[in-house]
Scaffold this active site. Sequence first.
Site, PDB file in Angstrom:
ATOM      1  N   SER A  50     -10.160 -46.172 -13.467  1.00  0.00           N
ATOM      2  CA  SER A  50      -9.228 -45.111 -13.805  1.00  0.00           C
ATOM      3  C   SER A  50      -9.367 -44.778 -15.302  1.00  0.00           C
ATOM      4  O   SER A  50     -10.435 -44.347 -15.717  1.00  0.00           O
ATOM      5  CB  SER A  50      -7.799 -45.500 -13.413  1.00  0.00           C
ATOM      6  OG  SER A  50      -6.953 -44.386 -13.447  1.00  0.00           O
ATOM      7  N   ASP A 135      -8.987 -39.951  -3.316  1.00  0.00           N
ATOM      8  CA  ASP A 135      -8.307 -40.108  -4.599  1.00  0.00           C
ATOM      9  C   ASP A 135      -7.694 -38.766  -4.994  1.00  0.00           C
ATOM     10  O   ASP A 135      -8.407 -37.780  -5.164  1.00  0.00           O
ATOM     11  CB  ASP A 135      -9.316 -40.559  -5.654  1.00  0.00           C
ATOM     12  CG  ASP A 135      -8.669 -40.996  -6.959  1.00  0.00           C
ATOM     13  OD1 ASP A 135      -7.522 -40.588  -7.231  1.00  0.00           O
ATOM     14  OD2 ASP A 135      -9.327 -41.731  -7.701  1.00  0.00           O
ATOM     15  N   HIS A 167      -6.963 -43.746  -4.792  1.00  0.00           N
ATOM     16  CA  HIS A 167      -7.221 -44.029  -6.211  1.00  0.00           C
ATOM     17  C   HIS A 167      -7.445 -45.519  -6.467  1.00  0.00           C
ATOM     18  O   HIS A 167      -8.420 -45.893  -7.096  1.00  0.00           O
ATOM     19  CB  HIS A 167      -6.069 -43.510  -7.060  1.00  0.00           C
ATOM     20  CG  HIS A 167      -6.290 -43.646  -8.535  1.00  0.00           C
ATOM     21  ND1 HIS A 167      -7.296 -42.974  -9.195  1.00  0.00           N
ATOM     22  CD2 HIS A 167      -5.658 -44.385  -9.474  1.00  0.00           C
ATOM     23  CE1 HIS A 167      -7.267 -43.284 -10.479  1.00  0.00           C
ATOM     24  NE2 HIS A 167      -6.292 -44.135 -10.677  1.00  0.00           N
TER      25      HIS A 167
END
Length: 170
Positions: A50, A135, A167
């Site tokens: 991320s 995601d 995600h």
Amino acid sequence: RGAGGYGREFVAQGFGHWSPDPQRDLVDAARWAVDEKIAAPGRLGIWGWSYGGLSTFTVLSQWPDEFACGIAMYGLSDLEAFATRIGRGRSLAEVQRRIGDPSSDEGRARLREQSPLTHADRVTRPLLVTHGGRDITALPSQSQRFVEALAERHHPVTYLLYPEEPHDYR
């Protein structure tokens, strides 16, 4: 600066400059570890997911010789595109406060300059990129565009798309 898990003040230190300033901290830490003989020069890798994936992309494109390789999981490469979307549980205003505001020419230019995608041509090290097809926080196009930019230069990159994953991989 800017990463979660260390309190609000630490996160706030990254507001408005998600890249490359906080990633310079990672480079400085790696250099310190080498200087202290904790790590071997030329043998360090960088891995993040991320925001950490953004860090991996940024470090490999801004400081191409600092790490031997990288792994980026569902990372961000285009801050301008990301700043125009509302993330999971966040308002557009909050996203723009954290990253930058793409509503002006100056803001868009700043986000482009800070985006690893803009500097993908500087990557020299091997890279493994993964992303979840479901995601909705960091769209798969964030990784795909970076991978495509590397592929255009015939740079070695491995890309794994997990079609059913969100995600945070299950």
